[in-house]
Write an enzyme that holds these catalytic residues in place. Structure first.
Site, PDB file in Angstrom:
ATOM      1  N   ASP A  14       2.427  10.510  -6.314  1.00  0.00           N
ATOM      2  CA  ASP A  14       2.620  10.953  -4.825  1.00  0.00           C
ATOM      3  C   ASP A  14       2.999  12.436  -4.982  1.00  0.00           C
ATOM      4  OD1 ASP A  14       1.953  11.429  -2.161  1.00  0.00           O
ATOM      5  OD2 ASP A  14       3.391   9.673  -1.670  1.00  0.00           O
ATOM      6  N   GLU A 110      -2.494  12.069  -3.824  1.00  0.00           N
ATOM      7  CA  GLU A 110      -1.995  10.863  -4.354  1.00  0.00           C
ATOM      8  C   GLU A 110      -3.103  10.097  -5.164  1.00  0.00           C
ATOM      9  OE1 GLU A 110      -0.871   7.654  -1.885  1.00  0.00           O
ATOM     10  OE2 GLU A 110      -1.707   8.540  -0.115  1.00  0.00           O
TER      11      GLU A 110
END
Length: 366
Positions: A14, A110
């Site tokens: 992320d 992500e």
């Protein structure tokens, strides 16, 4: 817990405040300052992203830019540069594919990676996650956080624990204890409303959720109850899918001025339907379920959906359904600031399950 944690090594990467971090990277004068990516404070736009400096003032994605300005008048407001973000995202994905072909992007910033069987031949998913983060920093000058766990559910949660620029590893032997102590609001898939309902049932942590039988959770929460039952036990058998197909395609428009004229709103739906039809036809797909999204001037948002007997992707049909859904709202009586149409239940979607080689591993190589 037998069988709850299959021998897989999943990494969730992320990027840290991705859009805002790109702007701070490309504009050194922005570094250390609260940066808001979105429209100007005078616009009707919403925040796309906020730097960590801006977040300390309570600025979050999706709030109006005007609200962000009230929270932090000294913030730097910049317009999004999606072409730049996409190019950076592609560079990051090339790093992912250097290590494994099992990459499932969730968005520009992500992705899940299955590194159970990886190109580096390294048995340590922790080493791989740190190596990927180091390569991202070297090539893009951006930081990323990572979660390492035996399934997607746990990896997703883990990546958020030590943000920004951190890593959290949940080995299979620690997964049960981790879930039992996890606050229910931290469970991915449990929002504020469900969290409140669970608190009323004295469900505050994973251990409390685990006390309920599946049939009781389904009775209390509908179909989602079956999912809650599984994740309370750490059961998530979803594979990392390298080829994710769109489940829906949509177009929406935020107006410069609120509209309370029904005829004008229907005209706007015609324009939205034309763009949506273009996108559907470009992807050579059609859909049966049409969803109208409508946001009033007080920022309350509603949706209305209808499933048709036939698949459709032409502007006239899409607009016709959307207009009928519009008439089943308070549009025309209340001012509207946003309209959108989404098509789901798409034709020719394939469930491309990827076979995975599962290798035995111990905690010392996790």
């Amino acid at each position: 817990m037998d069988g709850a944690f299959p021998q897989r090594k999943i990494i969730h990467i992320d990027m840290d405040a991705f859009y805002a971090s790109v702007e701070q990277r490309d504009h050194p004068e922005f570094r250390g300052k609260p940066v808001v990516v979105g429209g100007s404070p005078q616009s009707r736009g919403v925040v796309c992203a906020a730097s960590y400096e801006a977040r300390t003032f309570g600025i979050r994605s999706a709030i109006p830019c005007a609200t962000a300005y009230r929270l932090c008048p000294e913030a730097v407001f910049v317009r999004p540069r999606f072409d730049v973000y996409k190019a950076v995202s592609q560079e990051i994905r090339r790093i992912f594919f250097h290590h494994t072909d099992l990459v499932e992007p969730l968005s520009l910033d992500e992705a899940f990676l299955d590194v159970t069987d990886n190109k580096s031949g390294n048995p340590s998913a922790t080493w791989l996650a740190n190596e990927i983060r180091a390569q991202i920093l070297k090539r893009t000058d951006l930081t990323a956080s990572a979660g390492v766990a035996p399934n997607k559910f746990l990896a997703k949660i883990a990546s958020d624990i030590n943000k920004p620029n951190g890593i959290c590893v949940i080995p299979p032997t620690q997964a049960e204890a981790f879930i039992e102590q996890l606050p229910i609001g931290k469970f991915f898939g449990i929002g504020k409303a469900t969290e409140k309902r669970m608190h009323a049932l004295e469900i505050f942590k994973g251990a409390d959720l685990k006390r309920f039988e599946e049939v009781d959770l389904i009775r209390l929460f509908g179909k989602a109850g079956a999912w809650y039952y599984r994740i309370a036990r750490g059961i998530d058998t979803r594979p990392v899918k390298p080829h994710r197909e769109a489940k829906s395609i949509g177009v929406e428009e935020t107006f410069r001025h609120d509209i309370d004229n029904l005829a004008q709103l229907e005209h706007e739906l015609d324009l939205i339907a034309q763009e949506l039809a273009r996108r559907l036809q470009k992807r050579k797909t059609r859909g049966k379920t049409i969803t109208l999204k409508l946001r009033y001037d007080d920022f309350s948002t509603i949706t209305r959906s209808g499933t048709q007997a036939q698949f459709m992707n032409d502007a006239e049909s899409l607009a016709h359904v959307a207009k009928s859904l519009l008439r089943n709202s308070e549009a025309g009586q209340r001012k509207v600031r946003l309209l959108g149409i989404t098509v789901s239940n798409l034709a020719n979607r394939t469930m491309n399950e990827t076979s995975q080689l599962l290798l035995p591993f111990g905690e010392d190589t996790y």
